[in-house]
Design a protein around this motif. Structure first.
Motif, PDB file in Angstrom:
ATOM      1  N   LEU A 277       7.417  69.154   3.181  1.00 40.31           N
ATOM      2  CA  LEU A 277       6.989  70.070   2.140  1.00 40.31           C
ATOM      3  C   LEU A 277       7.893  71.290   2.108  1.00 40.31           C
ATOM      4  N   ARG A 278       8.220  71.723   0.909  1.00 38.89           N
ATOM      5  CA  ARG A 278       9.006  72.936   0.747  1.00 38.89           C
ATOM      6  C   ARG A 278       8.155  74.123   0.355  1.00 38.89           C
ATOM      7  N   TYR A 279       6.935  73.875  -0.076  1.00 34.52           N
ATOM      8  CA  TYR A 279       6.051  74.939  -0.502  1.00 34.52           C
ATOM      9  C   TYR A 279       4.686  74.737   0.148  1.00 34.52           C
ATOM     10  N   ALA A 280       3.960  75.834   0.270  1.00 30.02           N
ATOM     11  CA  ALA A 280       2.591  75.744   0.789  1.00 30.02           C
ATOM     12  C   ALA A 280       1.704  75.080  -0.253  1.00 30.02           C
ATOM     13  N   ARG A 281       0.775  74.276   0.203  1.00 27.21           N
ATOM     14  CA  ARG A 281      -0.146  73.595  -0.703  1.00 27.21           C
ATOM     15  C   ARG A 281      -1.570  73.763  -0.210  1.00 27.21           C
ATOM     16  N   LYS A 282      -2.524  73.598  -1.127  1.00 30.45           N
ATOM     17  CA  LYS A 282      -3.930  73.777  -0.820  1.00 30.45           C
ATOM     18  C   LYS A 282      -4.655  72.449  -0.997  1.00 30.45           C
ATOM     19  N   ILE A 283      -5.487  72.129  -0.023  1.00 28.43           N
ATOM     20  CA  ILE A 283      -6.339  70.938  -0.080  1.00 28.43           C
ATOM     21  C   ILE A 283      -7.777  71.427  -0.130  1.00 28.43           C
ATOM     22  N   SER A 284      -8.435  71.221  -1.257  1.00 31.81           N
ATOM     23  CA  SER A 284      -9.781  71.742  -1.455  1.00 31.81           C
ATOM     24  C   SER A 284     -10.804  70.840  -0.783  1.00 31.81           C
ATOM     25  N   TYR A 285     -11.806  71.475  -0.141  1.00 28.20           N
ATOM     26  CA  TYR A 285     -12.923  70.776   0.469  1.00 28.20           C
ATOM     27  C   TYR A 285     -14.251  71.152  -0.187  1.00 28.20           C
ATOM     28  N   GLY A 286     -14.215  71.808  -1.322  1.00 27.42           N
ATOM     29  CA  GLY A 286     -15.428  72.200  -2.019  1.00 27.42           C
ATOM     30  C   GLY A 286     -16.033  73.463  -1.444  1.00 27.42           C
ATOM     31  N   GLN A 287     -16.931  74.092  -2.215  1.00 24.28           N
ATOM     32  CA  GLN A 287     -17.644  75.308  -1.817  1.00 24.28           C
ATOM     33  C   GLN A 287     -16.670  76.448  -1.518  1.00 24.28           C
ATOM     34  N   SER A 288     -15.553  76.519  -2.281  1.00 24.79           N
ATOM     35  CA  SER A 288     -14.530  77.562  -2.121  1.00 24.79           C
ATOM     36  C   SER A 288     -13.840  77.500  -0.769  1.00 24.79           C
ATOM     37  N   LEU A 289     -13.907  76.365  -0.093  1.00 25.71           N
ATOM     38  CA  LEU A 289     -13.220  76.168   1.184  1.00 25.71           C
ATOM     39  C   LEU A 289     -12.025  75.250   0.966  1.00 25.71           C
ATOM     40  N   TYR A 290     -10.866  75.664   1.467  1.00 24.17           N
ATOM     41  CA  TYR A 290      -9.691  74.828   1.351  1.00 24.17           C
ATOM     42  C   TYR A 290      -8.817  74.997   2.591  1.00 24.17           C
ATOM     43  N   LEU A 291      -7.945  74.018   2.771  1.00 23.89           N
ATOM     44  CA  LEU A 291      -7.016  73.998   3.893  1.00 23.89           C
ATOM     45  C   LEU A 291      -5.631  74.336   3.376  1.00 23.89           C
ATOM     46  N   LEU A 292      -5.046  75.405   3.905  1.00 19.56           N
ATOM     47  CA  LEU A 292      -3.719  75.852   3.498  1.00 19.56           C
ATOM     48  C   LEU A 292      -2.685  75.211   4.416  1.00 19.56           C
ATOM     49  N   VAL A 293      -1.842  74.340   3.851  1.00 21.34           N
ATOM     50  CA  VAL A 293      -0.820  73.623   4.607  1.00 21.34           C
ATOM     51  C   VAL A 293       0.519  74.305   4.353  1.00 21.34           C
ATOM     52  N   MET A 294       1.139  74.809   5.417  1.00 25.93           N
ATOM     53  CA  MET A 294       2.398  75.533   5.317  1.00 25.93           C
ATOM     54  C   MET A 294       3.583  74.578   5.488  1.00 25.93           C
ATOM     55  N   PRO A 295       4.773  74.940   5.006  1.00 28.11           N
ATOM     56  CA  PRO A 295       5.944  74.067   5.162  1.00 28.11           C
ATOM     57  C   PRO A 295       6.320  73.816   6.616  1.00 28.11           C
ATOM     58  N   ASN A 296       6.003  74.759   7.523  1.00 29.34           N
ATOM     59  CA  ASN A 296       6.349  74.571   8.929  1.00 29.34           C
ATOM     60  C   ASN A 296       5.342  73.709   9.679  1.00 29.34           C
ATOM     61  N   GLY A 297       4.300  73.231   8.988  1.00 27.67           N
ATOM     62  CA  GLY A 297       3.320  72.369   9.617  1.00 27.67           C
ATOM     63  C   GLY A 297       2.013  73.022   9.968  1.00 27.67           C
ATOM     64  N   GLY A 298       1.909  74.338   9.850  1.00 28.53           N
ATOM     65  CA  GLY A 298       0.666  75.029  10.147  1.00 28.53           C
ATOM     66  C   GLY A 298      -0.406  74.752   9.112  1.00 28.53           C
ATOM     67  N   ARG A 299      -1.663  74.646   9.590  1.00 32.70           N
ATOM     68  CA  ARG A 299      -2.801  74.372   8.709  1.00 32.70           C
ATOM     69  C   ARG A 299      -3.914  75.355   9.031  1.00 32.70           C
ATOM     70  N   TYR A 300      -4.362  76.056   7.990  1.00 35.77           N
ATOM     71  CA  TYR A 300      -5.303  77.150   8.185  1.00 35.77           C
ATOM     72  C   TYR A 300      -6.452  77.015   7.188  1.00 35.77           C
ATOM     73  N   TRP A 301      -7.666  77.264   7.701  1.00 35.93           N
ATOM     74  CA  TRP A 301      -8.859  77.257   6.849  1.00 35.93           C
ATOM     75  C   TRP A 301      -8.959  78.584   6.113  1.00 35.93           C
ATOM     76  N   ARG A 302      -9.252  78.522   4.822  1.00 34.85           N
ATOM     77  CA  ARG A 302      -9.376  79.725   4.000  1.00 34.85           C
ATOM     78  C   ARG A 302     -10.654  79.633   3.157  1.00 34.85           C
ATOM     79  N   TYR A 303     -11.307  80.787   2.982  1.00 35.18           N
ATOM     80  CA  TYR A 303     -12.522  80.894   2.170  1.00 35.18           C
ATOM     81  C   TYR A 303     -12.280  81.948   1.101  1.00 35.18           C
ATOM     82  N   ARG A 304     -12.361  81.554  -0.156  1.00 37.07           N
ATOM     83  CA  ARG A 304     -12.120  82.464  -1.278  1.00 37.07           C
ATOM     84  C   ARG A 304     -13.470  82.860  -1.885  1.00 37.07           C
ATOM     85  N   TYR A 305     -13.684  84.152  -2.030  1.00 34.19           N
ATOM     86  CA  TYR A 305     -14.951  84.648  -2.558  1.00 34.19           C
ATOM     87  C   TYR A 305     -14.688  85.924  -3.362  1.00 34.19           C
ATOM     88  N   ARG A 306     -15.741  86.398  -4.015  1.00 33.72           N
ATOM     89  CA  ARG A 306     -15.661  87.630  -4.812  1.00 33.72           C
ATOM     90  C   ARG A 306     -16.688  88.625  -4.269  1.00 33.72           C
TER      91      ARG A 306
END
Length: 354
Positions: A277-306
Motif C-alpha cells: 500500500l502507498r496510502y493509508a486506508r480505512k476498513i470500516s467495522y460499523g458503529q463509527s469504528l474502523y481500522l486504519l491501515v498505514m503503508p508501513n504495516g501499522g494498524r490502529y483502531w479509530r472511533y469517529r464521533y461528534r
C-alpha cells in the motif's frame, strides 16, 4: 411413415413450442416488464398463456440456459471489483454479491441472506470456478469488514489466495456500483420476490441477459455488416450443436467512462510494481469504528464521533495488541461517556492524570 419432429430434450412433454417458451423467458429477463405485461404481449400474437405458466418457465429453464451459454463464455480480466447490493425478498433485505473486472465484464453474482464472512467466502469460492474467470490478481473491496476477513481466512486455507492483492479504494468500485443499476432497474417492475430460491434463479437469469448485452459470449454478433438480433444470439447459445465462435480476443471498452484511460491512447497505463500500500486506508467495522491501515504495516483502531458540533477522532489501541473484541468494549465505554454529556477523550485524559 411420418417421423417425429426433432425436439430439444428439455422441452419434451411441453404443451407450447420451444420458440414461444424461449421468447417469453428471453423477454422477461431482458426487458422491464411484468408477467402480466408479457401475457398481454403474447395475446397480440394469438398465444394464450397465463402469468403463472411463464413464471414456471423462468424458474425451470433459466438454470439450463445458464449452463448452455457458459460453454461460450469469454475470459475476463484478473483485476476484480466486488460489491454487494440490497435486494428485498419476501419483505426482508437480502444481499446480492456481484463482481466485475476492470473492463466492466460480469464475473459472478450470488444472492445471500446476510453480509457475513461465510457468505463472502462462498461467493469467492464460486467466482474462481466460473467459466472464463480463473484466479484473480487483484480484488478491490468496499468497507465491509466481512469481505476482508473472508479473504484473510481463505488465504490461511489456500496459499494461492495469498498472492492476490486486496485493495479498498472507493473510486475503483465505481464500475461495479454503476453496473448494479442494470439489475436493480430490472427488479423495479416486479411486484416482489416471494421466496429465496425463486429470487436466486430470477436474478441469475437477469444477470445472464445483462452479460449477453455486454457481449461476454463467443457468439457471432454481426451479420452482413450489421448487428444480429437478440433472438439470433440466444438461439446460437442455446443450440445443442453450437460450437463457440472463434472471435479475436480484443479488449472491450470500459463500462464506466472515467474508470480508466481509453484503450486507443498512446500513453501506457502507469502500473505499480510494488503491491504494498502507498496510502493509508480505512476498513470500516460499523458503529463509527474502523481500522486504519498505514503503508508501513501499522494498524490502529479509530472511533469517529461528534461532540458539541465538532467531529473528533479517538484512538482505541493498536491491532493485534487490541483485538476486535476489546476494541468493541472500548467503543461501548466511549459511547457511554459520550451519552452522559462528556467528551470521551477528555475523560480519558482525566483518568490518566489521576
Amino acid at each position: 411413415m411420418a417421423q417425429a419432429v426433432r425436439r430439444d430434450p428439455i422441452y419434451r412433454r411441453r404443451r407450447y413450442p420451444p420458440v414461444v417458451i424461449e421468447q417469453c423467458v428471453r423477454w422477461y429477463l431482458t426487458y422491464r416488464i411484468s408477467y402480466r405485461d408479457l401475457v398481454a404481449m403474447m395475446a397480440e400474437r394469438d398465444v394464450t398463456v397465463t402469468h403463472t405458466t411463464i413464471m414456471r418457465w423462468v424458474h425451470r429453464f433459466v438454470p439450463e440456459f445458464e449452463r448452455r451459454l457458459s460453454r461460450c463464455s469469454r475470459p475476463t480480466h484478473g483485476s476484480w471489483r466486488m460489491d454487494e447490493t440490497a435486494i428485498s425478498v419476501a419483505g426482508r433485505w437480502h444481499y446480492l454479491y456481484r463482481a466485475v473486472d476492470r473492463n466492466g465484464k460480469s464475473i459472478h453474482s450470488l444472492l445471500c441472506k446476510d453480509r457475513s464472512t461465510v457468505s463472502a467466502k462462498l461467493f469467492f469460492r464460486q467466482a474462481i470456478q466460473m467459466p472464463g474467470a480463473g484466479w484473480p490478481q487483484k480484488i478491490n473491496l468496499d468497507g465491509n469488514a466481512a469481505s476482508h476477513l473472508a479473504l484473510r481466512e481463505l488465504a490461511a486455507e489456500d496459499e494461492r489466495w495469498q498472492r492476490v492483492v486486496v485493495r479498498a479504494r472507493r473510486y475503483l468500485n465505481n464500475i461495479v456500483e454503476q453496473d448494479h443499476r442494470a439489475i436493480k432497474g430490472r427488479c423495479a417492475s416486479m411486484l416482489g420476490l416471494k421466496s429465496f430460491r425463486t429470487a436466486a434463479v430470477t436474478l441469475s437469469g437477469i444477470e445472464l441477459a445483462h452479460r449477453m448485452r455486454k457481449r461476454q459470449f463467443a457468439l457471432l454478433y454481426e451479420r452482413n455488416g450489421g448487428p444480429r438480433s437478440l433472438k439470433d444470439l440466444w438461439a446460437q447459445g442455446l443450440s445443442q450443436d453450437h460450437a463457440p465462435a472463434t472471435l479475436p480476443d480484443v479488449e472491450l471498452p470500459s463500462m464506466h467512462q472515467i474508470s480508466r484511460r481509453s484503450a486507443d491512447r498512446r500513453t501506457p497505463l502507469r502500473r505499480s510494481t510494488n503491491p504494498a500500500l502507498r496510502y493509508a486506508r480505512k476498513i470500516s467495522y460499523g458503529q463509527s469504528l474502523y481500522l486504519l491501515v498505514m503503508p508501513n504495516g501499522g494498524r490502529y483502531w479509530r472511533y469517529r464521533y461528534r461532540f458539541q458540533g465538532r467531529e473528533k477522532m479517538m484512538s482505541l489501541g493498536c491491532y493485534p495488541d487490541v483485538p476486535h473484541e476489546n476494541a468493541l468494549i472500548r467503543l461501548c465505554a466511549a459511547k457511554e461517556v459520550l451519552a452522559s454529556g462528556m467528551d470521551p477523550m477528555f475523560r480519558r485524559q482525566e483518568i490518566r492524570s489521576q
